[in-house]
Design a protein around this motif. Structure first.
Motif, short mmCIF file in Angstrom:
data_model
loop_
_atom_site.label_atom_id
_atom_site.label_comp_id
_atom_site.label_asym_id
_atom_site.label_seq_id
_atom_site.Cartn_x
_atom_site.Cartn_y
_atom_site.Cartn_z
N LEU A 158 51.55 42.24 46.29
CA LEU A 158 51.41 40.88 45.77
C LEU A 158 51.67 39.85 46.86
O LEU A 158 50.96 38.84 46.97
CB LEU A 158 52.37 40.66 44.60
CG LEU A 158 52.02 41.39 43.30
CD1 LEU A 158 53.15 41.22 42.28
CD2 LEU A 158 50.72 40.85 42.72
N MET A 159 52.71 40.10 47.67
CA MET A 159 53.06 39.16 48.73
C MET A 159 51.93 39.00 49.73
O MET A 159 51.52 37.88 50.06
CB MET A 159 54.32 39.64 49.45
CG MET A 159 54.65 38.88 50.74
SD MET A 159 55.01 37.14 50.43
CE MET A 159 56.64 37.27 49.69
N THR A 160 51.41 40.12 50.21
CA THR A 160 50.36 40.05 51.22
C THR A 160 49.07 39.50 50.63
O THR A 160 48.40 38.67 51.26
CB THR A 160 50.11 41.45 51.84
OG1 THR A 160 51.35 41.96 52.32
CG2 THR A 160 49.12 41.37 52.98
N GLY A 161 48.74 39.96 49.41
CA GLY A 161 47.55 39.42 48.76
C GLY A 161 47.66 37.92 48.55
O GLY A 161 46.71 37.18 48.81
N ALA A 162 48.84 37.47 48.09
CA ALA A 162 49.03 36.04 47.83
C ALA A 162 49.17 35.25 49.11
O ALA A 162 48.56 34.19 49.28
CB ALA A 162 50.26 35.83 46.95
N GLN A 163 49.97 35.76 50.05
CA GLN A 163 50.29 35.00 51.26
C GLN A 163 49.09 34.89 52.21
O GLN A 163 48.68 33.80 52.59
CB GLN A 163 51.47 35.65 51.99
CG GLN A 163 52.01 34.84 53.14
CD GLN A 163 53.14 35.57 53.86
OE1 GLN A 163 53.00 36.72 54.25
NE2 GLN A 163 54.27 34.90 54.01
N LEU A 164 48.53 36.04 52.59
CA LEU A 164 47.44 36.01 53.57
C LEU A 164 46.15 35.46 52.98
O LEU A 164 45.45 34.68 53.63
CB LEU A 164 47.21 37.41 54.13
CG LEU A 164 48.40 38.07 54.85
CD1 LEU A 164 47.97 39.36 55.53
CD2 LEU A 164 49.03 37.13 55.86
N CYS A 165 45.85 35.86 51.74
CA CYS A 165 44.62 35.36 51.11
C CYS A 165 44.71 33.86 50.83
O CYS A 165 43.76 33.12 51.06
CB CYS A 165 44.34 36.10 49.82
SG CYS A 165 43.98 37.83 50.07
N SER A 166 45.86 33.43 50.29
CA SER A 166 46.00 32.00 49.98
C SER A 166 46.02 31.17 51.26
O SER A 166 45.49 30.06 51.29
CB SER A 166 47.26 31.74 49.15
OG SER A 166 48.44 32.06 49.87
N TYR A 167 46.60 31.72 52.35
CA TYR A 167 46.58 31.00 53.63
C TYR A 167 45.14 30.81 54.10
O TYR A 167 44.72 29.69 54.43
CB TYR A 167 47.38 31.75 54.68
CG TYR A 167 47.30 31.11 56.06
CD1 TYR A 167 48.03 29.96 56.35
CD2 TYR A 167 46.48 31.64 57.05
CE1 TYR A 167 47.94 29.36 57.60
CE2 TYR A 167 46.39 31.06 58.30
CZ TYR A 167 47.12 29.91 58.57
OH TYR A 167 47.03 29.33 59.82
N ASP A 168 44.37 31.89 54.11
CA ASP A 168 42.98 31.78 54.53
C ASP A 168 42.19 30.88 53.57
O ASP A 168 41.34 30.09 54.00
CB ASP A 168 42.33 33.16 54.59
CG ASP A 168 42.74 33.94 55.83
OD1 ASP A 168 43.20 33.31 56.80
OD2 ASP A 168 42.62 35.19 55.82
N GLY A 169 42.48 31.02 52.26
CA GLY A 169 41.78 30.20 51.27
C GLY A 169 42.11 28.72 51.41
O GLY A 169 41.20 27.87 51.40
N PHE A 170 43.41 28.40 51.52
CA PHE A 170 43.81 27.01 51.69
C PHE A 170 43.29 26.44 53.02
O PHE A 170 42.91 25.26 53.09
CB PHE A 170 45.34 26.88 51.64
CG PHE A 170 45.91 26.93 50.25
CD1 PHE A 170 45.44 26.10 49.26
CD2 PHE A 170 46.93 27.82 49.93
CE1 PHE A 170 45.96 26.14 47.96
CE2 PHE A 170 47.45 27.88 48.66
CZ PHE A 170 46.97 27.04 47.67
N LYS A 171 43.26 27.28 54.04
CA LYS A 171 42.76 26.84 55.34
C LYS A 171 41.28 26.44 55.23
O LYS A 171 40.88 25.38 55.74
CB LYS A 171 42.95 27.97 56.36
CG LYS A 171 42.72 27.57 57.80
CD LYS A 171 43.03 28.74 58.73
CE LYS A 171 42.68 28.41 60.17
NZ LYS A 171 42.93 29.56 61.06
#
Length: 282
Positions: A158-171
């Motif tokens: 959940l952490m990696t899915g949320a953290q890395l994906c949301s970072y790329d998504g928000f970026k």
């Protein structure tokens, strides 16, 4: 390297989070825990377990970042685009790999961080991360190094899915506006939003993981679901979000610093590589 560098700044907040999560009932607020650490161990007490924290980043973070970047390349379309659902699959898979690799160091980290709150007779007194690994394997068997692996891997996914994906998504989202361009402000904003999302999503799994890993051989928790039910029954649903504030206060700068360091290290590496190989990157 990026995760290790960020960890030196945020380790005290992680220690506070663990102390709060292992405190049962309503006793032991943030102020009480801070005062207890300072009075019993001094300021350096906030860095208990730093060797295990570095070892964890060198296993967990290295594995998940490497896996995520490779899966992104493999799953990208021919034009280089990557739909969000594929990004999420890459992140969740990378989290599982990182969680498995990082579980032994995570167990030692939790126990080292919580040792100071225990009575002297109950303390484990690991000298460092490697001493902790050897003593756990000797006392609890090799499988003892993977105690709490299920909640830990679940949290990591959940952490990696949320953290890395949301970072790329928000970026990507911020870059689509006229207010942002590639640079520190973009990295800061995207990583701050990513930290908020990932902290909220993973908090219940983080509490369970901490409780299971700290319990040792006499754990009352049999599995992830039973642990969540037992904690909720005894302490209420809010117990699953115990330590959210220090967790977010830690996660926000941890995420911000990790991605800022990562972007800078990446730029430094590619700049040096392009000069050495005499190639040009568009």
């Amino acid at each position: 390297m990026a995760a290790c560098a960020a960890n030196f700044f945020t380790h005290p907040l992680d220690l506070l989070k663990v102390r709060l999560q292992t405190t049962k009932g309503a006793n032991g607020g943030l102020t009480t825990v801070v005062r207890s650490i300072i009075s019993q161990q001094g300021v350096l007490g906030f860095y208990n377990g730093i060797s295990a924290a570095v070892l964890r980043q060198m296993t967990y973070s290295m594995a998940r970042f490497a896996t995520y970047e490779e899966l992104k390349k493999q799953m990208s379309s021919s034009d280089g685009s990557l739909p969000f659902y594929r990004m999420a699959v890459a992140g969740i898979t990378a989290g599982a790999v990182g969680g498995i690799c990082g579980t032994p160091a995570d167990i030692v980290l939790v126990r080292l961080q919580n040792d100071g709150s225990l009575p002297a007779a109950q303390r484990r007194n690991y000298k460092n991360a490697f001493d902790g690994l050897f003593r756990i394997a000797r006392a609890e068997g090799p499988l003892g190094l993977f105690k709490g692996a299920v909640p830990n891997v679940s949290r990591a996914m959940l952490m990696t899915g949320a953290q890395l994906c949301s970072y790329d998504g928000f970026k990507q989202l911020l870059l689509s506006t006229p207010y942002f361009s590639e640079g520190l402000l973009l990295h800061f904003s995207a990583s701050f939003l990513s930290g908020f999302v990932s902290t909220t999503i993973t908090s219940p799994f983080d509490v369970v993981k901490t409780r299971v890993m700290n319990a040792g051989s006499n754990s009352p928790y049999r599995n992830l679901f039973q642990a969540m039910v037992l904690i909720t029954k005894e302490e209420g649903i809010r117990a699953l979000y115990k330590g959210w504030t220090p967790s977010f206060v830690r996660m926000a700068p941890q995420t911000i610093l990790t991605f800022i360091f990562l972007e800078q290290f990446r730029n430094f590496y590619w700049n040096r590589y392009s000069i050495r190989k005499q190639v040009r990157f568009e």
